[in-house]
Structure formats: structure tokens, C-alpha cells
Design an enzyme around this catalytic site. Structure first.
Site, PDB file in Angstrom:
ATOM      1  N   ASP A  28     -43.600   5.857  -0.233  1.00  0.00           N
ATOM      2  CA  ASP A  28     -43.279   4.515   0.233  1.00  0.00           C
ATOM      3  C   ASP A  28     -42.185   4.655   1.302  1.00  0.00           C
ATOM      4  O   ASP A  28     -41.542   5.701   1.437  1.00  0.00           O
ATOM      5  CB  ASP A  28     -42.879   3.585  -0.916  1.00  0.00           C
TER       6      ASP A  28
HETATM    7  C1  BGC Z   1     -43.651  -1.470   0.813  1.00  0.00           C
HETATM    8  C2  BGC Z   1     -45.058  -0.943   0.942  1.00  0.00           C
HETATM    9  C3  BGC Z   1     -45.517  -1.043   2.372  1.00  0.00           C
HETATM   10  C4  BGC Z   1     -44.549  -0.298   3.271  1.00  0.00           C
HETATM   11  C5  BGC Z   1     -44.924  -0.324   4.735  1.00  0.00           C
HETATM   12  C6  BGC Z   1     -42.725  -0.821   1.833  1.00  0.00           C
HETATM   13  O1  BGC Z   1     -41.479  -1.457   1.813  1.00  0.00           O
HETATM   14  O2  BGC Z   1     -43.166  -1.254  -0.493  1.00  0.00           O
HETATM   15  O3  BGC Z   1     -45.913  -1.675   0.106  1.00  0.00           O
HETATM   16  O4  BGC Z   1     -46.816  -0.546   2.507  1.00  0.00           O
HETATM   17  O5  BGC Z   1     -43.264  -0.874   3.122  1.00  0.00           O
HETATM   18  O6  BGC Z   1     -44.767  -1.579   5.279  1.00  0.00           O
END
Ligand code: BGC
Length: 675
Positions: A240
């Protein structure tokens, strides 16, 4: 890159060769630096809304172009579908497959090749800020819906299932350690991820949080033992964004393949760890092999055909968003059959509440989608009203004059609920909900409207369960419309006027109070997850929720007539085949969601009283009946035996229930698993 020149010397460019052969050939041409470069995103910021991983022009490696997300593509304008929780309420995996396919196609049209969806984190508590991004509280249902999305999306792009694992609190998401038993992890929090792996998902995103003290991005048990060794996942794992990774060698050695969105823990630090002997070159090779394999398997390496931008928010996709919204709306209460409203006999209907005139599409964090237009409930009602006058009172605190108009209307519809100001992603938007109920202002509004007009319909919006106790008995009719997407206003109107017979079913228990739920702790670095939550907890403790999991009314009635099992004795590797006869006994065509629950009698261990093991949505004309066949592999009834660290199917008697919700199960049968 897409021609075969030199293929004789460069087998990896030869499309006729098996993927694994091409991967090995490519890998052995790469320097260590080139390999390490592949293991992190290109830079912090998105380029044209897409997060890039590096290309390698020397070898023709194109790299990934990743984009969110679960309710549509977060890049410029795109179709805004109802949120995943709404789609969970459809209990319709075929519809979900089509939605996955549509979002996958729009991702391609935007130049993306990895879609950062679906979310299959189990909803343990409805105050979780990202509840709306997942499908519900039940692992079986969650896995079926998530797998369907993956299958659809992967017609066009790589799907990335997230957030692995046990990620279901926002406010402390960057720090929290979820403590849970191996059995709870295996039985409650992981099987839905396994189902998406069986569906062929190409990528998995690791979660921010820790599980039993170890960061998910460096968790050998989750990433290696379970995901790869047991489930056989051969795609890549990316972290993540920004804050999920903490230690270089630990992450690489656990099998975290790509740091996103840019090298912080990897990059030079990973090179140093290899030189220091903390990470072996074989480990780097294994990661890069997985990264390349998916580029080759999905055709990315050989160059995907461009998709015309005209597919983005095309009429077909908008119609699909409307269909999903219509199928997701749950009729929760309909005293005196107030609904559907009759257009012929109504002269004036009041529509009240600021949300009536708002396109309330959900969180504004990573799942945000910007549609070219969106239909508010008021727009939808007006478009469907015919000769009925729609009196808009689009405020949350109507004055006496407005309430007098409410009182003299033939019916009043009040739109209330949650918004992106109440719930969303942690740190970047609202985070977790602070309460289970509506705001005081919305509760006051509902009570005022109901007092003025006895024919009041409450349309609720929001990402999961809402506590309604202070007002629900005062209103005859309640709908749950979730965050219904860009065409949601039309779907709400169709249900209110009976153009569509409501068929959504709750994918989450609507409790009467927080006391009926597990504790929700979002301000500590360590939280405990027990074995039971949702309907499993309500059943075990004998709680009467306001509306149970699986519940939803219809404008017609259904009768459950017969439950037959193909066999009353089954081996542990057998499959339970159940046939349920269900009939539409009312006057309108309608969809019913036939649900099959199984419980284990005289288990050696604590079990849920019953768990959803199969479901099927069926359409029935008035008077029509159908026999629905539902199958449950006996292996899915196993428990995780911590004494031997293995799944165990108990040779005992199992009870089977069929019906229309977790609390309305008129049919019962039994079968025995033989050793
Ligand atoms: C989120 C993810 C997301 C990623 C990219 C993160 O903060 O938890 O779900 O895909 O950002 O935007």
C-alpha cells in the site's frame, strides 16, 4: 517491442513461447540494478492519474500503470458505480462480473493496466471509514463478489485485490496491530482473499497495519506461508502507498515485490541489503520473476491493444451503474404497504433534506470517482414523476412554512444519511465514523417530517449499517440506498414508484446499538479481534438486531417450500448439493436471494451457530416457482485446528437452513459427514 525481430536470439520476445520460458530468459539478461529498479514504483506522484512502475527500454519491459479503484476509475472522468457495499447488497456475482469488466475496460481506456481493486477486507464493524469500499461482513459472500469482480476486470487489466490483510479500521491504520488467533485469521479474515486467488487475481496489495505484531508488508506468514505456499499465488505483491513498508530486508525476504509508489525502503537500500548479504539474489530473482510473469501473462509485455476513450462513461456503463443501483436498494420497512407510491393517485409529493439535491457518491479518498454527470434523488424523482408535482425542500432544517407543505403533500420522502464528511479513508479524508446513528440534525429532520406527514418514506444513504432506533418506529417506510453512484437518483425513483421491485439484501447486520457489536477501537496501537462479529455474534449472543444480515423486503412475497439434499451422508471431500424450492406468491414479478446457511452440531470447538455457505438471486414472475440448486464443498465447513495447524472437517452432523435472511430460515435439513 511488439515485433518479433531478433526473437531467435531473444526468446523472451517470442510470443509463441510459454510465459515461464520467456520470464527465465528475460531474467537472466537483467543486471542486479535493473532487477531492483523493477521492485519499486517510478515516483511519488501519479502521471496522468496513473502510478507507474519503471519501464526498461533496453529490454523492452513496459512496466505497470496502476490506478484506483473500487467504484470506478480514479482518473479524469469515469463511470461512478454504486460503492462496493451497495453492490454487495445485490448478492449478484454476475452483475459484479460485468461491473468489474466495465471498470477494467475504462482503466484500459485511460492507459492503465493494473486496477487497484477490489477491496475484500471483511467488515467487522460498520464504523470502519472504508466500509463502503468492501462488500460486507460475511466471508463467503465477500469472496464470491470479489472473485466475480476480479474475473470481470481481468478481461482487460490486472486486478489488485487489497488490502492484505485484516485491514478494517482507518484512524490508526498506519500503526495498529490486530491481534487475533490463527483460527480467527484463517476462518474469518482470509478465505475471501483465497477465493480471489483461485479466481486468478494477478496482484495483491499488502495492508498498512500489523497483524499479531508484524507489518503486513513484511509478514512471512501472510505473504509466504499462506499466500504463496498454501494458496499457490504466483503473481506480484505491491505495498500500500507510502507508509506500508518499514524494513528493507524483512520486506524483501517476506516476498513484498513492489514498493509503491516510489522507492523509499527499497531502491538503494535494497541494493545495499543485497550487498550486505541480508537479501539473497535468489530472493530478488523470485520477486522479479513474479513481476515479469504478470506482464507477460496479461499481454502487457507484448503491448495491449489501445481501448477507445469513448467507452468511458458510455451509455452502456451508465445503464449498468443504474441497474446496479436499482438492484442494491434494500427495502427495510414498509408498514401498511405505503410503497410503492402511486403516481396516478398522487398530486404532490414533498422531497426533503439537503441530500435530496446532492449526488452523494461516497468517499473522496483513493476510491473517489468523478463522473461526467450525476443524478440526484430529486432529479430522479422529477424525471419519473409524470404529472405528480415534486415539492423540493432541499434543506435539513425546514421552517414552519416548509413543514406545512410537507403536511399537505400526498407523501413525504426524506433523504438523510452519511456523506464523505462522516466516513472515508483515514488521514486523507474523514476516517472512521464517530457514531453508528445519523447526525442529530438528520434524526430531528426525520422526526419532524414524520410528525408532519404520516406517509413519510426515509431514504437512507451511507456506506454501511446505520442505527435507527430513535426514529424508525415513527415512519412507515425506509429504504437503504447506500452511495448509489452516478445514476442512483433514477434507481431510487424507480423503487419509490414501483417501476423496480426492490431486491437488495443487507450484506451487513443493522444492529440496534453498538452494544450488539464487537468493540471498535481506533485510537490504540493494538486491538483484539475475536472469532465472532456481525450476524455470527448476534446469533451466538441471542441478540435481536434491527435488521439481520441478508434481510430485505419486496413488493411481492416469496414462499420457501422444500429443501432437499442430494445425500444425507457425505465424505469430507464431497460436495453438499441442496435444492430449494421458492415461489413468488404475490402479485408482482420480483427477485429473491435464496440463502443457504450451515451449522455444525456438537463441534469440538466454538463455532458460529450458522454461516452463509451459498446464495443465489432468482427472478420469479407472480405465481412462478423455481428449484434453486446450491452447492457447498464440504471442505469449506472445516475449522482451523490449531493443535495440528491444519484444516479439519469434523465427522459429525451438520444442520442446513434455507430462507431469505440469516433470521428467516423456514426450511431445515441435516446431513452427516462420514470419516
Ligand atoms: C489506499 C489504497 C490505494 C492507494 C493508492 C492508499 O492510501 O489505502 O487503497 O489503492 O492509496 O491510491
Amino acid at each position: 517491442m511488439s515485433d518479433d525481430r531478433g526473437a531467435g536470439h531473444e526468446p523472451y520476445r517470442d510470443r509463441s513461447l510459454p510465459v515461464e520460458e520467456r520470464v527465465e530468459d528475460l531474467l537472466q539478461r537483467m543486471t542486479l540494478e535493473e532487477k531492483i529498479e523493477q521492485m519499486a514504483g517510478l515516483r511519488m506522484e501519479a502521471i496522468d492519474s496513473l502510478y507507474h512502475t519503471p519501464s526498461n527500454p533496453r529490454l523492452g519491459i513496459p512496466g505497470y500503470r496502476m490506478v484506483d479503484g473500487p467504484r470506478g476509475v480514479r482518473a479524469g472522468q469515469a463511470t461512478a458505480f454504486p460503492v462496493a457495499m451497495a453492490r454487495g447488497a445485490t448478492f449478484d456475482p454476475d452483475l459484479e462480473r460485468r461491473i468489474g469488466e466495465a471498470i477494467g475496460l475504462e482503466t484500459r481506456a485511460k492507459g492503465g493496466n493494473v486496477l487497484l481493486a477490489p477491496v475484500v477486507n471483511l467488515l467487522r464493524h460498520p464504523r470502519w471509514g472504508r466500509a463502503q469500499e468492501t462488500y460486507g461482513e460475511d466471508s463467503h459472500h465477500l469472496g464470491v463478489m470479489g472473485a466475480a469482480f476480479v474475473e470481470g476486470a481481468q478481461h482487460h487489466v490486472v486486478a489488485s485485490v487489497k488490502h492484505y490483510a485484516v485491514n478494517s479500521i482507518e484512524n490508526n491504520r498506519f500503526t495498529v496491530s490486530v491481534q487475533l488467533s490463527e483460527r480467527t485469521l484463517r476462518e474469518v479474515y482470509l478465505p475471501h482473499f483465497a477465493r480471489t486467488v483461485r479466481a486468478g487475481v494477478g496482484s495483491v496489495m499488502s495492508a498498512y497495519n500489523r497483524v499479531n505484531g508484524t507489518w503486513c508488508s513484511e509478514h512471512p506468514h501472510l505473504l509466504r506461508n499462506i499466500l504463496r505456499d498454501e494458496w499457490g499465488f504466483d503473481g506480484f505483491v505491491e505495498s500500500d502507498w507510502i507508509f506500508a513498508m518499514h524494513h528493507t530486508a524483512a520486506s524483501a525476504n517476506a516476498g513484498l515485490d513492489i514498493e509503491m509508489p516510489a522507492p523509499r525502503v527499497y531502491g538503494e537500500r535494497l541494493a545495499a541489503a543485497v550487498h550486505a548479504g541480508e537479501v539473497s539474489e535468489a530472493t530478488i530473482d523470485a520477486a522479479v520473476r513474479r513481476i515479469l510473469r504478470i506482464q507477460l501473462r496479461f499481454g502487457i509485455f507484448d503491448g495491449l491493444e489501445p481501448v477507445d476513450p469513448s467507452v468511458v462513461a458510455c451509455p452502456e456503463h451508465v445503464a449498468l451503474a443504474r441497474e446496479a443501483a436499482a438492484k442494491s436498494i434494500v427495502l427495510l420497512r414498509n408498514e401498511g404497504a405505503l410503497l410503492p407510491l402511486d403516481r396516478a393517485s398522487s398530486r404532490r409529493i414533498a422531497m426533503v433534506g439537503a441530500l435530496a439535491a446532492t449526488a452523494n457518491l461516497g468517499d473522496r479518498g483513493s476510491s473517489y470517482v468523478s463522473p461526467p454527470f450525476a443524478v440526484t434523488p430529486l432529479d430522479g424523482l422529477r424525471a419519473a414523476a409524470g404529472s405528480v408535482e415534486i415539492d423540493a425542500i432541499a434543506v435539513d432544517a425546514p421552517d414552519a412554512e416548509a413543514l406545512a407543505r410537507v403536511a399537505s403533500a400526498d407523501a413525504a420522502i426524506v433523504v438523510v444519511g452519511l456523506t464523505a464528511a462522516d466516513e472515508g479513508e483515514g488521514q486523507i479524508t474523514a476516517g472512521d465514523r464517530t457514531r453508528l446513528s445519523l447526525s442529530d440534525e438528520h434524526e430531528r429532520l426525520v422526526l419532524a417530517v414524520a410528525q408532519a406527514n404520516p406517509r413519510t418514506v426515509v431514504v437512507l444513504e451511507g456506506g454501511s449499517a446505520i442505527e435507527v432506533e430513535r426514529w424508525v418506529e415513527r415512519v412507515p417506510a425506509v429504504l437503504m440506498a447506500w452511495y448509489p453512484g452516478m445514476a442512483g437518483g433514477h434507481a431510487i425513483a424507480d423503487v419509490l414508484f414501483g417501476v423496480v421491485n426492490p431486491s437488495g439484501r443487507l450484506p451487513v447486520t443493522f444492529a440496534r446499538s453498538e452494544a450488539q457489536l464487537p468493540p471498535f477501537v481506533n485510537d490504540r496501537d493494538e486491538v483484539e479481534y475475536g472469532y465472532l462479529h456481525g450476524y455470527r455474534l448476534a446469533d451466538a449472543q441471542g441478540h435481536e438486531p434491527r435488521w439481520p444480515f441478508g434481510f430485505g423486503l419486496s413488493y411481492t412475497t416469496f414462499a420457501y417450500r422444500r429443501l432437499e439434499l442430494d445425500a444425507d451422508h457425505l465424505p469430507a471431500d464431497g460436495t453438499l448439493v441442496a435444492r430449494v424450492e421458492v415461489a413468488n406468491t404475490g402479485a408482482r414479478p420480483g427477485d429473491e436471494v435464496v440463502q443457504l446457511y450451515v451449522g455444525c452440531e456438537r463441534s469440538r470447538v466454538e463455532r458460529a451457530v450458522r454461516e452463509l455457505r451459498a446464495f443465489r438471486r432468482v427472478h420469479l414472475a407472480p405465481g412462478e416457482s423455481a428449484v434453486v440448486t446450491l452447492e457447498v464443498p464440504v471442505a469449506e465447513l472445516a475449522f482451523w485446528d490449531e493443535t495440528v495447524s491444519a484444516w479439519a472437517v469434523e465427522a459429525t452432523t451438520y444442520r442446513v437452513w434455507a430462507g431469505s435472511s440469516s433470521r428467516d430460515l423456514p426450511l431445515e435439513a441435516r446431513f452427516t459427514v462420514v470419516p
